[in-house]
Enzyme design. Structure first.
Site, PDB file in Angstrom:
ATOM      1  N   SER A 686       0.810  -1.225   0.000  1.00  7.91           N
ATOM      2  CA  SER A 686       0.000   0.000   0.000  1.00  7.91           C
ATOM      3  C   SER A 686       0.839   1.268   0.000  1.00  7.91           C
ATOM      4  O   SER A 686       0.295   2.357  -0.128  1.00  7.91           O
ATOM      5  CB  SER A 686      -0.941   0.010   1.213  1.00  7.91           C
ATOM      6  N   LYS A 729      -6.564   3.367   8.571  1.00  2.00           N
ATOM      7  CA  LYS A 729      -5.669   4.374   8.007  1.00  2.00           C
ATOM      8  C   LYS A 729      -6.294   5.765   8.067  1.00  2.00           C
ATOM      9  O   LYS A 729      -5.606   6.754   8.356  1.00  2.00           O
ATOM     10  CB  LYS A 729      -5.316   4.006   6.570  1.00  2.00           C
TER      11      LYS A 729
END
Length: 800
Positions: A686, A729
């Site tokens: 990511s 996140k």
């Protein structure tokens, strides 16, 4: 030396003669005694053959160290025995059996090692015969001790005392007894080297006295053991008589009373036919055994385990949906998804009844988010018993399935043990830390859990100790994990996963006011201490950095401990804690709130990551310098993250013209990619667009906007792929003060799980390609010029 021996002990020394030598290991041969010897070493066999062939005597002498294979002069004692070979016999294993009779003592003058076998120059020592009343008294005392030792010892032959009685020479008597006594090698050699017969007999007397003490002690111990055995047999006989008398009188003994109690418990237990049949069979075996036998205790324990288990006892579920919702809301703040799932379960159970299959729930989330505590609230809301088993560090399959009864101290596994503790067939059963299971040569516990957590199989769970099926289908299993990746796919497929996200700042403030502060006030014995909103938010931002509230609870307790000390010392205690006074209790802040960069910088991009404790913000730094076209990666990056960096660099090189990098010679340029906090391992795809953005910023000289957070996987063509952990996140970005977040377009549908208040404060940009990312993340040319004028752009890494 020989003259001194002759003078002191009256020994006679004959002339020096040369004889073959046979070294012995751990054996001492005494004069006048017949000793069997096993000869195996080549040189020893040749010495023996020489003595037999020449009809000469042979010198046997003990080695100082038995491990020496080829002894020399320094490896042999100075005093040995000259023997005559009576018989030799070859054995199948290649050794030679020798029957040798000792003739007398010899002193070795020299050892000759220049032939096929050892030879020695020796002098024979002839003892003079001692006499007199003291010698006769000593011999009688030794014979008396020897007689008692022979009588008590099983290792001494009975005719040894008869042979000793017929010896009238004190030296011969001492040698005869020394050859029979079991003593150490050093003591036996010392007796051989003692040339004075009277002194040798005195040493034998002391050894016999010591041996007699040991034999008498062994005899007393053996007599005591025999008495205990006789007493046990007598008690058994008397108990049998008493049992017969009690039967005649119509009375019951304790054993019969215990058997009747077990039989009564069996009648009252609502057991399935298979288990009932097993208990009846074991009780029938138990009645035929003596109460004191070890097998009786094993069977009794097994029967009690079967009778103690809740086979049919169940608690009644509270089907009031409103009550269940109120209990969950009263005990926990937030966690709406979990609460909704439990309320739905109660609603379906109320309509479907027993035909509904009990779900297997798996709570996954960072530590301190309330996974274990909500299990207790579920049990309270349903009116069920709550039991918990921690699986962290379990490596043995027997911990789940138990041990078979053939092992000493066998017990059922943790599942059955906990069910007995629960006392009902339908408890809320929490399996904590299921992601911490291990496996080794003793089996895989996670594989044993497949049957426990499968609704199609757990109605007949097999425990190795019980050996009968047990129904677990009515149990409501709840498992917890901090991370789902270590859980095997087969086990994960059997569970319904419910994610526990980290708490927002507002949720932490509400949890602190409703739960943590009142609890800590009670535990510290304080009346009323209030925290201002500013104090709580400062505590959350600067003294904790976590997804849950566990450390927040510790910091609140830390403040209350200091207040409790002031109260105990008789000082005035504050009633309100403000943000200004917080540092007086907690010291210097440990964390910096808002991890976003203080200014836009070239080659520095802010990425988002997920760890075991929730979401986190990760900075990626890139520096360009003259070199040979290499890519240097530092910061403990994993293989996947290194591949993402390679892909990002390949994308930048392939699209150099689109970013105005036509004049850049990548073969003469080195790029250094670094992720700070190098002691922490990092991995995952990511960070792809974050690394690509930092590389493009370093090459073009355009700064990265400090308020932008990036997450997404990059391909060689610049496409942005979906990632996991989006909610965690986003919460981390909100804690860090980021205002814009670039996410993959395929993750856009997951934004509904983010709290609305956070969605309103953050601008989300969905990206399909790196063009979308660069447009948002990199500042324009005007921003670049402004950065240079203000002196912020201090990197020499920019390439025009």
């Amino acid at each position: 030396m020989l003259e001194r021996d002759e003078e002191l002990y009256g020994v006679q020394v004959e002339e020096v003669e040369e004889l073959p030598v046979l070294p012995l290991r751990d054996t001492v041969v005494f004069p006048h005694m017949v000793a069997p010897l096993m000869v195996g070493r080549d040189r020893s066999v040749r010495a023996l053959e020489s003595a037999v062939r020449n009809e000469s005597d042979l010198v046997v002498v003990t080695q100082r160290h038995a491990e020496v294979a080829d002894p020399g002069r320094g490896d042999l004692y100075e005093v040995g025995t000259v023997v005559s070979v009576a018989r030799t016999l070859r054995m199948p294993d290649g050794t030679t059996s020798v029957l040798a009779q000792g003739q007398g003592r010899v002193r070795i003058v020299d050892v000759l090692d220049d032939g096929p076998f050892l030879r020695a120059r020796v002098v024979r020592i002839t003892e003079s015969r001692a006499s007199g009343l003291p010698v006769e008294a000593l011999m009688r005392a030794v014979l008396t001790l020897f007689e008692r030792c022979v009588h008590l010892s099983d290792n001494m032959p009975e005719d040894a005392y008869v042979a000793a009685m017929n010896i009238d020479d004190p030296g011969w008597l001492a040698d005869m007894i020394a050859s029979i006594l079991t003593t150490e090698l050093g003591q036996r050699q010392d007796l051989l080297e003692t040339l004075d017969p009277v002194a040798r007999l005195q040493k034998i007397s002391m050894l016999l006295a010591k041996e007699l003490d040991v034999l008498e002690l062994e005899d007393r111990i053996q007599s005591r053991v025999q008495e205990e055995v006789d007493r046990s047999q007598r008690e058994y006989f008397l108990r049998e008589q008493m049992r017969a008398i009690q039967r005649e009188l119509g009375e019951n003994d304790p054993f019969e009373q215990e058997m009747d109690d077990l039989q009564e418990r069996l009648l009252e237990a609502e057991m399935p036919p298979e288990a009932r049949e097993r208990v009846e069979r074991e009780l029938a075996r138990l009645r035929t055994m003596p109460p004191g036998s070890p097998e009786s205790g094993i069977i009794r324990t097994y029967v009690e385990w079967l009778l103690d288990l809740p086979w049919a006892r169940a608690t009644e579920d509270d089907m009031d949906v409103t009550h269940v919702a109120d209990v969950l809301d009263r005990n926990h703040y937030g966690l709406e998804k979990v609460k909704e799932r439990i309320v739905e379960h109660i609603a379906v159970r109320k309509l479907a009844g027993e035909t509904m299959r009990t779900p297997i729930l798996c709570f996954v989330g960072p530590p301190g988010t309330g996974k274990t505590s909500i299990g207790r609230s579920i049990a309270e809301a349903l009116g069920r018993n709550f039991v918990r088993v921690s699986l962290g560090g379990v490596r043995d399959e027997a911990e789940i399935r138990g041990h078979r009864r053939t092992y000493i101290g066998a017990l059922p596994g943790r599942i059955i043990q906990t069910m007995r503790r629960a006392g009902s067939v339908n408890p809320v059963f929490m399996l904590d830390e299921i992601d911490k299971l291990g496996y080794d040569f003793r089996g895989d516990p996670s594989a044993a859990l497949l049957e426990v957590l499968d609704p199609e199989q757990n109605n007949s769970f097999s425990d190795h100790y019980l050996e009968v099926a047990y129904d677990l289908s009515k149990v409501m299993f709840i498992t917890t994990a901090n991370w789902l990746d270590p859980v095997p796919d087969a086990l994960r497929d059997r569970m319904e996963v419910i994610e526990f996200p980290g708490y927002t700042e507002d949720e932490k403030v509400a949890i602190a006011r409703q739960f943590l502060i009142p609890k800590e006030l009670r535990e510290h014995g304080l009346a009323r201490v209030a925290f201002s909103d500013g104090a709580l938010r400062q505590m959350i931002r600067e003294y904790t950095y976590e997804a849950g509230v566990r450390n927040l609870d510790r910091q609140i307790a830390n403040v209350f401990r200091k207040i409790a000390r002031r109260v105990a010392e008789g000082k005035a205690a504050p009633t309100r804690i403000s943000a200004r006074s917080l540092s007086a209790y907690l010291g210097v802040p440990k964390f910096t709130y808002g991890l976003k960069e203080e200014e836009d910088q070239v080659g520095v991009a802010t990425g988002l990551a997920v760890t075991e404790v929730g979401g986190d913000v990760m900075t990626v730094e890139v520096t360009a310098m003259e070199g040979k076209g290499s890519l240097l990666l530092t910061g403990q990056l994993g293989d996947v993250m290194q591949e993402s960096a390679q892909a990002a660099l390949s994308y930048a090189r392939a699209n150099a013209a689109a970013f105005g990098l036509e004049d850049v010679d990548f073969d003469k340029l080195d790029l250094h990619v670094h992720v700070p906090e190098g002691a922490v391992p990092k991995d995952g795809p990511s960070a792809g667009i974050t690394i690509a953005t930092a590389i493009l910023s370093a090459l073009t000289g355009r700064p990265v906007r400090r308020e932008v957070g990036l997450t997404g996987e990059i391909t060689l063509r610049g496409r942005v792929l979906a990632i996991g952990g989006l909610k965690e996140k986003i919460l981390a970005a909100h804690r860090a003060g980021l205002e814009t977040i670039v996410i993959p377009r395929k993750n856009e549908r997951e934004l509904v799980e983010v709290p609305r208040r956070i969605r309103q404060k953050i601008r989300f940009v969905s990206a399909d390609s790196m063009d979308d990312v660069v447009t948002v993340a990199l500042a324009g040319e005007q921003d670049r010029q402004r950065t240079r004028r203000t002196g912020r752009h201090r990197r020499s890494a920019s390439v025009p």
